[in-house]
Scaffold this motif. Structure first.
Motif, PDB file in Angstrom:
ATOM      1  N   LYS A 134       0.831  -1.206   0.000  1.00  0.00           N
ATOM      2  CA  LYS A 134       0.000   0.000   0.000  1.00  0.00           C
ATOM      3  C   LYS A 134       0.866   1.257   0.000  1.00  0.00           C
ATOM      4  N   ALA A 135       2.027   1.205   0.649  1.00  0.00           N
ATOM      5  CA  ALA A 135       2.948   2.345   0.593  1.00  0.00           C
ATOM      6  C   ALA A 135       3.441   2.573  -0.834  1.00  0.00           C
ATOM      7  N   THR A 136       3.692   1.499  -1.547  1.00  0.00           N
ATOM      8  CA  THR A 136       4.132   1.608  -2.937  1.00  0.00           C
ATOM      9  C   THR A 136       3.062   2.244  -3.801  1.00  0.00           C
ATOM     10  N   GLU A 137       1.809   1.880  -3.565  1.00  0.00           N
ATOM     11  CA  GLU A 137       0.707   2.480  -4.321  1.00  0.00           C
ATOM     12  C   GLU A 137       0.619   3.986  -4.068  1.00  0.00           C
ATOM     13  N   VAL A 138       0.748   4.381  -2.811  1.00  0.00           N
ATOM     14  CA  VAL A 138       0.713   5.811  -2.492  1.00  0.00           C
ATOM     15  C   VAL A 138       1.891   6.519  -3.149  1.00  0.00           C
ATOM     16  N   SER A 139       3.060   5.907  -3.122  1.00  0.00           N
ATOM     17  CA  SER A 139       4.254   6.483  -3.733  1.00  0.00           C
ATOM     18  C   SER A 139       4.021   6.791  -5.206  1.00  0.00           C
ATOM     19  N   ALA A 140       3.458   5.831  -5.928  1.00  0.00           N
ATOM     20  CA  ALA A 140       3.225   6.029  -7.361  1.00  0.00           C
ATOM     21  C   ALA A 140       2.247   7.168  -7.609  1.00  0.00           C
ATOM     22  N   ALA A 141       1.169   7.216  -6.806  1.00  0.00           N
ATOM     23  CA  ALA A 141       0.159   8.264  -6.986  1.00  0.00           C
ATOM     24  C   ALA A 141       0.712   9.632  -6.658  1.00  0.00           C
ATOM     25  N   ALA A 142       1.456   9.732  -5.559  1.00  0.00           N
ATOM     26  CA  ALA A 142       2.009  11.027  -5.163  1.00  0.00           C
ATOM     27  C   ALA A 142       3.079  11.493  -6.136  1.00  0.00           C
ATOM     28  N   THR A 143       3.890  10.574  -6.621  1.00  0.00           N
ATOM     29  CA  THR A 143       4.953  10.935  -7.558  1.00  0.00           C
ATOM     30  C   THR A 143       4.378  11.481  -8.852  1.00  0.00           C
ATOM     31  N   ARG A 144       3.299  10.894  -9.309  1.00  0.00           N
ATOM     32  CA  ARG A 144       2.662  11.390 -10.540  1.00  0.00           C
ATOM     33  C   ARG A 144       2.214  12.837 -10.381  1.00  0.00           C
ATOM     34  N   LEU A 145       1.873  13.227  -9.171  1.00  0.00           N
ATOM     35  CA  LEU A 145       1.416  14.593  -8.916  1.00  0.00           C
ATOM     36  C   LEU A 145       2.535  15.519  -8.482  1.00  0.00           C
ATOM     37  N   GLY A 146       3.740  14.974  -8.341  1.00  0.00           N
ATOM     38  CA  GLY A 146       4.882  15.792  -7.950  1.00  0.00           C
ATOM     39  C   GLY A 146       4.834  16.263  -6.513  1.00  0.00           C
ATOM     40  N   ARG A 147       4.247  15.481  -5.639  1.00  0.00           N
ATOM     41  CA  ARG A 147       4.165  15.868  -4.232  1.00  0.00           C
ATOM     42  C   ARG A 147       4.732  14.766  -3.349  1.00  0.00           C
ATOM     43  N   VAL A 148       4.986  15.111  -2.095  1.00  0.00           N
ATOM     44  CA  VAL A 148       5.476  14.154  -1.116  1.00  0.00           C
ATOM     45  C   VAL A 148       4.384  13.958  -0.064  1.00  0.00           C
ATOM     46  N   GLN A 149       3.977  12.710   0.113  1.00  0.00           N
ATOM     47  CA  GLN A 149       2.890  12.385   1.021  1.00  0.00           C
ATOM     48  C   GLN A 149       3.429  11.816   2.325  1.00  0.00           C
ATOM     49  N   ASP A 150       2.996  12.403   3.447  1.00  0.00           N
ATOM     50  CA  ASP A 150       3.349  11.865   4.757  1.00  0.00           C
ATOM     51  C   ASP A 150       2.526  10.610   5.040  1.00  0.00           C
ATOM     52  N   LEU A 151       3.211   9.542   5.462  1.00  0.00           N
ATOM     53  CA  LEU A 151       2.564   8.268   5.750  1.00  0.00           C
ATOM     54  C   LEU A 151       2.562   7.974   7.245  1.00  0.00           C
ATOM     55  N   LEU A 152       1.450   7.403   7.705  1.00  0.00           N
ATOM     56  CA  LEU A 152       1.387   6.762   9.011  1.00  0.00           C
ATOM     57  C   LEU A 152       1.341   5.259   8.773  1.00  0.00           C
ATOM     58  N   VAL A 153       2.018   4.508   9.626  1.00  0.00           N
ATOM     59  CA  VAL A 153       2.016   3.053   9.527  1.00  0.00           C
ATOM     60  C   VAL A 153       1.217   2.495  10.698  1.00  0.00           C
ATOM     61  N   ARG A 154       0.246   1.671  10.368  1.00  0.00           N
ATOM     62  CA  ARG A 154      -0.499   1.004  11.437  1.00  0.00           C
ATOM     63  C   ARG A 154       0.286  -0.234  11.869  1.00  0.00           C
ATOM     64  N   VAL A 155       0.500  -0.353  13.163  1.00  0.00           N
ATOM     65  CA  VAL A 155       1.266  -1.475  13.709  1.00  0.00           C
ATOM     66  C   VAL A 155       0.404  -2.269  14.687  1.00  0.00           C
ATOM     67  N   PHE A 156       0.796  -3.519  14.900  1.00  0.00           N
ATOM     68  CA  PHE A 156       0.118  -4.330  15.912  1.00  0.00           C
ATOM     69  C   PHE A 156       1.093  -5.343  16.483  1.00  0.00           C
ATOM     70  N   ALA A 157       0.718  -5.874  17.643  1.00  0.00           N
ATOM     71  CA  ALA A 157       1.525  -6.885  18.322  1.00  0.00           C
ATOM     72  C   ALA A 157       0.573  -7.855  19.005  1.00  0.00           C
ATOM     73  N   PRO A 158       1.052  -9.040  19.379  1.00  0.00           N
ATOM     74  CA  PRO A 158       0.198  -9.981  20.111  1.00  0.00           C
ATOM     75  C   PRO A 158      -0.399  -9.321  21.354  1.00  0.00           C
ATOM     76  N   GLY A 159      -1.684  -9.547  21.554  1.00  0.00           N
ATOM     77  CA  GLY A 159      -2.373  -8.956  22.697  1.00  0.00           C
ATOM     78  C   GLY A 159      -3.087  -7.663  22.393  1.00  0.00           C
ATOM     79  N   ASP A 160      -2.823  -7.068  21.231  1.00  0.00           N
ATOM     80  CA  ASP A 160      -3.561  -5.865  20.859  1.00  0.00           C
ATOM     81  C   ASP A 160      -5.041  -6.202  20.632  1.00  0.00           C
TER      82      ASP A 160
END
Length: 404
Positions: free
Chosen positions: A131-157
């Motif tokens: 999904k990060a790669t998809e955002v990269s391609a879309a943002a690059t086509r528009l000539g902008r830099v998109q800030d990403l948040l990454v959703r994380v998880f661990a056992p017990g969440d």
């Protein structure tokens, strides 16, 4: 669960919706919003958030992305809006509001990344390297830099069933390396959901194990990519958000919060505690017919957010505003697996109910999954209530021309 707080803390709103419905100005099967109360609730929350250094992105799915609600919330100073999905993002952007957060809870479909990137969200959550790669391609086509948040998880969440997703904590370094090698995107922070959950034993909100996972992920990210200033790493922590829990979230490390029900005074805490926010929403129907002595009211929006599990819903039935304070009666709601054409009311013996009477519910709404109208009501506090707009649950205007 929310009808009693509504009647106790905002009775003028209930009287107003009865009057407007009786006049034909407010259709049956409507979520009515007290826009003045929403603005006041937002302003109060923003004051506390600013004092704690928190950014605020408001959630609008519960109120059907109604433009009038967005205007009331924006006027109170929010930093922008979180879009639960692209159907949320479109009206936010179309009405000129800042799209603060996209991709969480619902990832952006691959074919819609170009449209999403053109909306220039402040932050975009991804659950995977792909999904990060998809955002990269879309943002690059528009000539902008998109800030990403990454959703994380661990056992017990903790997750709501069907909401699971994200990057395993142990894989975060690999994902950060992947993002750092992509053009057009920049790692900006981390997120989870839910960060808080209602605790029925205490009547308060408890921090979920997910927040400890975010803290571990933040430490990993700072060590791995060299964030020197912890303030530059965004920690997005949505769930059960109202003024009452902002300090709790800030203490747990949050930098971004996302109130939704908090702005309408309908988080679980509001049902059991007297909190600063005023109840600002109700569901309005009318008696459709009476079958063998049983009154039926119109449905279409009879979806009760099941945060409390099963309980006995009740509703106020009124022929005019003077009856808005009459005793509420039990309602037999349709089974969740059924189409909610109607609900059945159970008036006490001797109670007269007529076809066309107004029916007011006070349950916790999720407008975006229904086929109801959303109606903005302005002027309740001044005693001159009027309908400010009628919209569908996608935020589109409805040309309502009802009359009695």
């Amino acid at each position: 669960m929310f009808l009693r707080p509504l009647m106790d803390k905002n009775p003028a709103f209930v009287e107003a919706v009865v009057a407007l419905h009786r006049a034909g100005s407010l259709p049956a099967n409507s979520y009515a919003l007290d826009l003045d109360a929403m603005a006041a609730n937002t302003s109060h929350l923003m004051g506390e958030a600013r004092a704690l250094g928190l950014s605020v992105y408001a959630m609008t799915k519960q109120v059907g992305r109604a433009p009038g609600a967005l205007e009331a919330i924006s006027g109170a100073g929010v930093d922008g809006y979180v879009a639960v999905d692209m159907a949320c993002a479109r009206p936010i952007a179309a009405h000129g509001h800042n799209l603060g957060h996209l991709g969480h809870l619902v990832q952006v479909p691959a074919a819609e990344t170009g449209e999403a990137a053109a909306m220039q969200p402040d932050y975009w959550t991804v659950f995977s390297p792909n999904k990060a790669t998809e955002v990269s391609a879309a943002a690059t086509r528009l000539g902008r830099v998109q800030d990403l948040l990454v959703r994380v998880f661990a056992p017990g969440d903790e997750f709501y069933s069907g909401h699971e997703g994200g990057v395993p904590l142990e894989e975060l370094p690999r994902v950060l390396d992947h993002i750092s090698g992509l053009p057009g995107v920049r790692f900006a922070g981390l997120t989870t959901f839910p960060a808080l959950l209602f605790d029925p034993d205490s009547g308060g909100a408890r921090t979920t194990p997910n927040m400890a996972t975010l803290a571990q992920a933040a430490e990993t990210a700072q060590q791995h990519i060299g964030h020197e200033d912890q303030g530059t790493l965004q920690i997005n922590a949505p769930g059960t958000t109202s003024t009452a829990v902002l300090a709790q979230l800030a203490e747990a490390g949050a930098t971004q919060v996302e109130p939704g029900h908090g702005l309408t005074g309908t988080t679980p805490l509001h049902a059991v505690r007297d909190l600063p926010e005023q109840p600002a929403v109700c569901y309005v129907s009318e008696i459709a017919h009476i079958h063998q002595g049983i009154p039926f009211c119109f449905g279409g929006g009879l979806y009760i957010d099941p945060v409390f599990g099963d309980y006995q819903p009740t509703a106020v039935v009124a022929h005019d505003p003077s009856e808005a304070a009459t005793k509420a009666m039990p309602v037999d709601m349709p089974d969740p697996a059924a189409i909610d054409y109607y609900a059945k009311l159970r008036p006490e013996p001797g109670r007269i109910v007529n076809e066309g009477d107004t029916v007011v519910f006070g349950f916790r709404i999720q407008a975006f999954v229904t086929r109801a109208f959303v109606v903005g009501v302005a002027g309740v506090r001044s005693g001159a209530a009027s309908v400010a707009g009628v919209w569908d649950v996608l935020g589109n205007p409805v040309a309502w021309k009802g009359q009695r």
